[in-house]
Design a protein around this motif. Structure first.
Motif, PDB file in Angstrom:
ATOM      1  N   ALA A 236       0.818  -1.216   0.000  1.00  0.00           N
ATOM      2  CA  ALA A 236       0.000   0.000   0.000  1.00  0.00           C
ATOM      3  C   ALA A 236       0.847   1.260   0.000  1.00  0.00           C
ATOM      4  CB  ALA A 236      -0.934   0.002   1.204  1.00  0.00           C
ATOM      5  N   ASP A 237       2.168   1.111   0.066  1.00  0.00           N
ATOM      6  CA  ASP A 237       3.042   2.272  -0.059  1.00  0.00           C
ATOM      7  C   ASP A 237       3.147   2.737  -1.508  1.00  0.00           C
ATOM      8  OD1 ASP A 237       3.514   2.277   2.647  1.00  0.00           O
ATOM      9  OD2 ASP A 237       5.373   1.138   2.515  1.00  0.00           O
ATOM     10  N   LEU A 238       2.695   1.902  -2.430  1.00  0.00           N
ATOM     11  CA  LEU A 238       2.679   2.286  -3.840  1.00  0.00           C
ATOM     12  C   LEU A 238       1.616   3.364  -4.053  1.00  0.00           C
ATOM     13  CD1 LEU A 238       2.912  -1.334  -5.260  1.00  0.00           C
ATOM     14  CD2 LEU A 238       4.697   0.422  -5.420  1.00  0.00           C
ATOM     15  N   PRO A 239       1.773   4.168  -5.106  1.00  0.00           N
ATOM     16  CA  PRO A 239       0.815   5.269  -5.333  1.00  0.00           C
ATOM     17  C   PRO A 239      -0.627   4.783  -5.462  1.00  0.00           C
ATOM     18  CG  PRO A 239       2.758   5.527  -6.724  1.00  0.00           C
ATOM     19  CD  PRO A 239       2.867   4.170  -6.102  1.00  0.00           C
ATOM     20  N   VAL A 240      -1.561   5.605  -5.002  1.00  0.00           N
ATOM     21  CA  VAL A 240      -2.988   5.304  -5.154  1.00  0.00           C
ATOM     22  C   VAL A 240      -3.384   5.516  -6.608  1.00  0.00           C
ATOM     23  CG1 VAL A 240      -5.321   6.009  -4.513  1.00  0.00           C
ATOM     24  CG2 VAL A 240      -3.529   5.910  -2.766  1.00  0.00           C
ATOM     25  N   GLN A 241      -4.105   4.529  -7.163  1.00  0.00           N
ATOM     26  CA  GLN A 241      -4.537   4.614  -8.564  1.00  0.00           C
ATOM     27  C   GLN A 241      -6.057   4.543  -8.677  1.00  0.00           C
ATOM     28  OE1 GLN A 241      -2.428   5.395 -10.764  1.00  0.00           O
ATOM     29  NE2 GLN A 241      -0.458   4.863  -9.837  1.00  0.00           N
ATOM     30  N   GLY A 242      -6.738   5.125  -7.703  1.00  0.00           N
ATOM     31  CA  GLY A 242      -8.195   5.168  -7.755  1.00  0.00           C
ATOM     32  C   GLY A 242      -8.823   4.319  -6.666  1.00  0.00           C
ATOM     33  N   ASP A 243     -10.169   4.378  -6.616  1.00  0.00           N
ATOM     34  CA  ASP A 243     -10.912   3.557  -5.665  1.00  0.00           C
ATOM     35  C   ASP A 243     -12.287   3.281  -6.245  1.00  0.00           C
ATOM     36  OD1 ASP A 243     -12.187   5.965  -5.439  1.00  0.00           O
ATOM     37  OD2 ASP A 243     -12.040   6.100  -3.263  1.00  0.00           O
ATOM     38  N   GLY A 244     -13.084   2.513  -5.521  1.00  0.00           N
ATOM     39  CA  GLY A 244     -14.419   2.191  -5.988  1.00  0.00           C
ATOM     40  C   GLY A 244     -15.043   1.104  -5.158  1.00  0.00           C
TER      41      GLY A 244
ATOM     42  N   ARG B  98      -9.268 -13.835  -9.071  1.00  0.00           N
ATOM     43  CA  ARG B  98      -8.386 -12.677  -8.929  1.00  0.00           C
ATOM     44  C   ARG B  98      -8.832 -11.449  -9.726  1.00  0.00           C
ATOM     45  NH1 ARG B  98      -2.733 -14.171 -12.048  1.00  0.00           N
ATOM     46  NH2 ARG B  98      -3.629 -14.959 -13.962  1.00  0.00           N
ATOM     47  N   THR B  99     -10.108 -11.417 -10.074  1.00  0.00           N
ATOM     48  CA  THR B  99     -10.612 -10.283 -10.855  1.00  0.00           C
ATOM     49  C   THR B  99     -11.878  -9.725 -10.231  1.00  0.00           C
ATOM     50  OG1 THR B  99      -9.759 -11.366 -12.859  1.00  0.00           O
ATOM     51  CG2 THR B  99     -11.202  -9.466 -13.164  1.00  0.00           C
ATOM     52  N   LEU B 100     -11.885  -8.408 -10.003  1.00  0.00           N
ATOM     53  CA  LEU B 100     -13.032  -7.712  -9.428  1.00  0.00           C
ATOM     54  C   LEU B 100     -13.603  -6.737 -10.449  1.00  0.00           C
ATOM     55  CD1 LEU B 100     -11.351  -6.660  -6.046  1.00  0.00           C
ATOM     56  CD2 LEU B 100     -12.732  -8.702  -6.451  1.00  0.00           C
ATOM     57  N   ARG B 101     -14.898  -6.472 -10.358  1.00  0.00           N
ATOM     58  CA  ARG B 101     -15.495  -5.403 -11.162  1.00  0.00           C
ATOM     59  C   ARG B 101     -16.037  -4.342 -10.201  1.00  0.00           C
ATOM     60  NH1 ARG B 101     -18.289  -8.146 -14.628  1.00  0.00           N
ATOM     61  NH2 ARG B 101     -16.852  -7.864 -16.350  1.00  0.00           N
ATOM     62  N   LEU B 102     -15.715  -3.071 -10.503  1.00  0.00           N
ATOM     63  CA  LEU B 102     -16.146  -1.968  -9.665  1.00  0.00           C
ATOM     64  C   LEU B 102     -17.430  -1.348 -10.209  1.00  0.00           C
ATOM     65  CD1 LEU B 102     -12.726  -0.203  -8.944  1.00  0.00           C
ATOM     66  CD2 LEU B 102     -13.786  -2.166  -7.782  1.00  0.00           C
ATOM     67  N   ALA B 103     -18.058  -0.511  -9.397  1.00  0.00           N
ATOM     68  CA  ALA B 103     -19.338   0.091  -9.764  1.00  0.00           C
ATOM     69  C   ALA B 103     -19.243   0.931 -11.034  1.00  0.00           C
ATOM     70  CB  ALA B 103     -19.858   0.938  -8.606  1.00  0.00           C
TER      71      ALA B 103
ATOM     72  N   GLY C   7     -17.589   0.166 -13.619  1.00  0.00           N
ATOM     73  CA  GLY C   7     -17.360  -0.719 -14.756  1.00  0.00           C
ATOM     74  C   GLY C   7     -15.934  -1.203 -14.915  1.00  0.00           C
ATOM     75  N   ARG C   8     -14.999  -0.625 -14.187  1.00  0.00           N
ATOM     76  CA  ARG C   8     -13.608  -1.059 -14.288  1.00  0.00           C
ATOM     77  C   ARG C   8     -13.438  -2.496 -13.803  1.00  0.00           C
ATOM     78  NH1 ARG C   8     -10.275   3.003 -10.829  1.00  0.00           N
ATOM     79  NH2 ARG C   8     -12.334   3.202  -9.837  1.00  0.00           N
TER      80      ARG C   8
ATOM     81  N   ASP D 185       1.288   2.339 -11.744  1.00  0.00           N
ATOM     82  CA  ASP D 185       0.479   3.156 -12.658  1.00  0.00           C
ATOM     83  C   ASP D 185      -0.874   2.483 -12.809  1.00  0.00           C
ATOM     84  OD1 ASP D 185       0.555   1.154 -14.822  1.00  0.00           O
ATOM     85  OD2 ASP D 185       2.657   1.754 -15.065  1.00  0.00           O
ATOM     86  N   ASP D 186      -1.764   3.111 -13.567  1.00  0.00           N
ATOM     87  CA  ASP D 186      -3.097   2.536 -13.756  1.00  0.00           C
ATOM     88  C   ASP D 186      -3.299   2.028 -15.178  1.00  0.00           C
ATOM     89  OD1 ASP D 186      -3.207   4.912 -15.112  1.00  0.00           O
ATOM     90  OD2 ASP D 186      -5.032   5.654 -14.144  1.00  0.00           O
ATOM     91  N   MET D 187      -2.192   1.708 -15.845  1.00  0.00           N
ATOM     92  CA  MET D 187      -2.259   1.216 -17.223  1.00  0.00           C
ATOM     93  C   MET D 187      -2.940  -0.152 -17.269  1.00  0.00           C
ATOM     94  SD  MET D 187      -1.508   1.905 -20.397  1.00  0.00           S
ATOM     95  CE  MET D 187      -0.317   3.218 -20.197  1.00  0.00           C
ATOM     96  N   PRO D 188      -4.031  -0.297 -18.022  1.00  0.00           N
ATOM     97  CA  PRO D 188      -4.699  -1.601 -18.111  1.00  0.00           C
ATOM     98  C   PRO D 188      -3.886  -2.583 -18.941  1.00  0.00           C
ATOM     99  CG  PRO D 188      -5.750  -0.021 -19.573  1.00  0.00           C
ATOM    100  CD  PRO D 188      -4.743   0.753 -18.774  1.00  0.00           C
ATOM    101  N   ASP D 189      -4.139  -3.879 -18.697  1.00  0.00           N
ATOM    102  CA  ASP D 189      -3.467  -4.901 -19.496  1.00  0.00           C
ATOM    103  C   ASP D 189      -4.168  -5.012 -20.855  1.00  0.00           C
ATOM    104  OD1 ASP D 189      -5.800  -6.402 -19.141  1.00  0.00           O
ATOM    105  OD2 ASP D 189      -4.907  -7.750 -17.657  1.00  0.00           O
ATOM    106  N   ARG D 190      -3.733  -5.949 -21.667  1.00  0.00           N
ATOM    107  CA  ARG D 190      -4.276  -6.038 -23.029  1.00  0.00           C
ATOM    108  C   ARG D 190      -5.748  -6.440 -23.050  1.00  0.00           C
ATOM    109  NH1 ARG D 190      -1.424 -11.486 -25.576  1.00  0.00           N
ATOM    110  NH2 ARG D 190      -1.794 -12.883 -23.800  1.00  0.00           N
ATOM    111  N   TYR D 191      -6.263  -6.903 -21.920  1.00  0.00           N
ATOM    112  CA  TYR D 191      -7.680  -7.261 -21.843  1.00  0.00           C
ATOM    113  C   TYR D 191      -8.513  -6.158 -21.189  1.00  0.00           C
ATOM    114  CZ  TYR D 191      -5.692 -11.840 -22.836  1.00  0.00           C
ATOM    115  OH  TYR D 191      -4.996 -12.881 -23.409  1.00  0.00           O
ATOM    116  N   GLY D 192      -7.868  -5.012 -20.926  1.00  0.00           N
ATOM    117  CA  GLY D 192      -8.582  -3.892 -20.356  1.00  0.00           C
ATOM    118  C   GLY D 192      -8.724  -3.919 -18.850  1.00  0.00           C
TER     119      GLY D 192
END
Length: 262
Positions: free
Chosen positions: A33-41, A50-55, A57-58, A94-101
């Motif tokens: 959690a010492d890594l930069p914050v890249q959003g919340d939801g 190992r995959t979550l969906r946020l409100a 749509g992410r 960073d918040d760069m998505p993978d090739r599947y978004g």
């Protein structure tokens, strides 16, 4: 690496249908959690182990771990219990998505401040994967995994999760599967553009870790010079490949750790 999570507390971890074990998990989010914050939801769906969906749509892919095939259903159920309906904070380089978004991230529960990855690892529903962003975060993940192993939680009920490098037949049965292998480096050889760490005699009959020559400097900078590992006992994780013999390609420093002993 035998270590225990800092500031641990006890939590219920379901290891299979109808079975529960008390497993220590970190009480705070720790180094990841010492890594930069890249959003919340708010988590509205658990897509898989190992995959979550946020409100909004992410889709968020839990970084730094690898689900265990035998624990996928239990892992997904555990993730629902831990995160579904809760607000989470995403951490990463960073918040760069993978090739599947999907956005890879270390996911911290807003209420309680716990790292979701640590919960899954301590419950034995996943193994430490490849690509941890920092050495400190990797250490935290390894500690959570070790807590699960010591508690015989989830996948760790079995005694052969960590494969013996000397048993090449057992390893070859896992071609294409993520596996942890442990053994003593008997020799280091460089052939063309590849360095071979041989852990069981000739790698054509046994098991070897392969490292691209262009990556050697990265391993050396991390204190894992291939030649210095001769005679050392190591643990390596990755996908089993077959060339002449069984092997794992080490493409990241975190795949290899010294374990000590003879």
């Amino acid at each position: 690496m035998a270590s225990s999570p800092r500031n641990s507390r006890w939590s219920l971890a379901a290891i299979s249908a109808g079975a529960i074990v008390m497993t220590p998990i970190p009480a705070d989010a720790g180094e990841c959690a010492d890594l930069p914050v890249q959003g919340d939801g708010v988590v509205t769906e658990v897509v898989d182990a190992r995959t979550l969906r946020l409100a909004d749509g992410r889709e968020v892919r839990l970084a730094g771990l690898e689900p265990v095939a035998e624990q996928r259903e239990a892992g997904a159920a555990y993730l629902r219990a831990a995160a579904l309906g809760h607000r989470v904070v995403l951490h990463g380089a960073d918040d760069m998505p993978d090739r599947y978004g999907r956005q890879p991230a270390y996911v911290v529960l807003k209420q309680g401040g716990e790292l979701v990855q640590a919960r899954l690892l301590a419950g034995g529903h996943a193994l430490v994967g490849i690509g941890a962003t920092s050495a400190e975060c990797l250490q935290q993940l390894r500690a959570a995994e070790e807590a699960g192993r010591m508690a015989a939680a989830g996948v760790w009920v079995a005694l052969d999760v960590i494969k013996n490098a000397a048993n090449s037949g057992d390893i070859l049965s896992r071609i294409g599967r993520f596996t942890i292998v442990e053994g003593k480096v008997t020799s280091v050889r460089e052939v063309g553009s590849t360095v071979y760490l041989n852990l069981a005699g000739r790698w054509t009959r046994g098991f070897a870790v392969t490292i691209s020559r262009r990556m050697v400097g990265v391993f050396e900078a991390a204190g894992l010079s291939p030649k210095s590992l001769t005679g050392q006992r190591i643990r390596v994780r990755g996908w089993i490949e077959r060339r002449a013999g069984a092997s794992i390609a080490a493409r990241a420093v975190g795949q290899i750790e010294r374990t000590g002993g003879d």
